[in-house]
Design a protein around this motif. Structure first.
Motif, mmCIF file in Angstrom:
data_model
loop_
_atom_site.group_PDB
_atom_site.id
_atom_site.type_symbol
_atom_site.label_atom_id
_atom_site.label_comp_id
_atom_site.label_asym_id
_atom_site.label_seq_id
_atom_site.Cartn_x
_atom_site.Cartn_y
_atom_site.Cartn_z
ATOM 1 N N LEU A 19 42.486 38.469 67.391
ATOM 2 C CA LEU A 19 42.465 38.682 68.841
ATOM 3 C C LEU A 19 41.297 39.560 69.272
ATOM 4 C CD1 LEU A 19 46.297 39.045 69.376
ATOM 5 C CD2 LEU A 19 44.819 37.288 70.406
ATOM 6 N N TYR A 20 40.987 40.595 68.496
ATOM 7 C CA TYR A 20 39.833 41.432 68.839
ATOM 8 C C TYR A 20 38.562 40.590 68.841
ATOM 9 C CZ TYR A 20 42.862 45.500 67.786
ATOM 10 O OH TYR A 20 43.866 46.427 67.746
ATOM 11 N N GLU A 22 38.399 37.267 69.333
ATOM 12 C CA GLU A 22 38.467 36.258 70.398
ATOM 13 C C GLU A 22 38.319 36.863 71.791
ATOM 14 O OE1 GLU A 22 42.248 34.317 69.939
ATOM 15 O OE2 GLU A 22 41.779 33.691 67.879
ATOM 16 N N ARG A 23 39.041 37.952 72.048
ATOM 17 C CA ARG A 23 39.134 38.506 73.401
ATOM 18 C C ARG A 23 38.427 39.837 73.584
ATOM 19 N NH1 ARG A 23 45.576 37.545 74.116
ATOM 20 N NH2 ARG A 23 45.463 35.295 73.936
ATOM 21 N N GLN A 27 40.619 44.074 75.721
ATOM 22 C CA GLN A 27 41.404 43.062 76.407
ATOM 23 C C GLN A 27 42.646 42.633 75.620
ATOM 24 O OE1 GLN A 27 37.942 42.831 76.085
ATOM 25 N NE2 GLN A 27 37.761 43.703 78.123
ATOM 26 N N THR A 28 42.800 43.132 74.425
ATOM 27 C CA THR A 28 43.922 42.756 73.568
ATOM 28 C C THR A 28 45.038 43.783 73.692
ATOM 29 O OG1 THR A 28 42.418 41.674 71.998
ATOM 30 C CG2 THR A 28 44.607 42.276 71.182
ATOM 31 N N GLU A 32 50.428 41.143 72.574
ATOM 32 C CA GLU A 32 49.750 39.922 72.118
ATOM 33 C C GLU A 32 49.584 39.911 70.599
ATOM 34 O OE1 GLU A 32 46.977 39.061 76.035
ATOM 35 O OE2 GLU A 32 46.324 40.573 74.574
ATOM 36 N N ARG A 36 51.269 37.093 68.238
ATOM 37 C CA ARG A 36 50.440 36.265 67.352
ATOM 38 C C ARG A 36 50.932 36.368 65.913
ATOM 39 N NH1 ARG A 36 44.673 34.575 67.274
ATOM 40 N NH2 ARG A 36 45.078 34.217 69.480
#
Length: 188
Positions: A19-20, A22-23, A27-28, A32, A36
């Motif tokens: 996630l870090y 990707e976003r 923003q994570t 989330e 995930r």
């Protein structure tokens, strides 16, 4: 939630890193990350105090290895040679971790708060190493200078190791960085 699966901590770490990437870190959310990983937020907080800790959870173990190895080095070894033994031990921990280290560092580098935390981690490591050297009988300022030098060698070698063009192990990069430091301090 489905059937229980092992390695909650590892799953949370992998989910957070994905996630870090990707976003972005900011923003994570913890929610989330937990989702995930297929876990609850409560499970996340059983393993990590906050989302930063996913990136820094191994710092204490790394410092412990550094300090214990340095302390166990024969007292007859010169301080910088004892530090070299500790650097070799630490390099072993990073074997086969290059992709993860690159990903982790990219997240840290993209966030000022995380960069500050990384610098604090390195300063804490240096202080612990200096304390260990003093307990070995190394006087000041030699203990502090050796600790700072060892930390600098680790940092410089680590940056070289995670460079996209690098395919070498960390251990030889540590030795090369230490040799460069010795050459510089010997007058070239």
């Amino acid at each position: 939630m489905g059937r229980w699966e092992p390695d909650a901590r590892g799953r949370l770490e992998r989910a957070a890193m994905e996630l870090y990437g990707e976003r972005g870190y900011e923003q994570t959310t913890v929610a989330e990350i937990a989702k995930r990983a297929g876990l609850t937020e409560r499970t996340f907080f059983r393993h990590y105090a906050d989302k930063r800790e996913v990136l820094f959870a191994g710092a204490a173990q790394l410092q412990e290895l550094f300090v214990e190895t340095l302390a166990a080095t024969p007292e007859s070894a010169a301080p910088i040679d004892a530090m070299a033994v500790a650097l070799d031990a630490v390099a072993e921990v990073f074997k086969d971790r290059l992709p993860h280290a690159r990903q982790r560092q990219a997240v840290i580098t993209a966030n000022a708060e995380l960069m500050e935390r990384e610098l604090i981690k390195l300063a804490t490591l240096s202080a612990a190493l200096a304390d260990t050297l003093r307990r070995r009988g190394v006087p000041e300022p030699a203990a502090s200078l050796t600790a700072e030098a060892g930390t600098a060698v680790f940092k410089v070698a680590f940056v070289r190791w995670i460079d996209a063009a690098n395919e070498r192990d960390l251990a030889p990069l540590m030795r090369e960085s230490l040799d460069e430091l010795k050459a510089v301090t010997a007058g070239g």
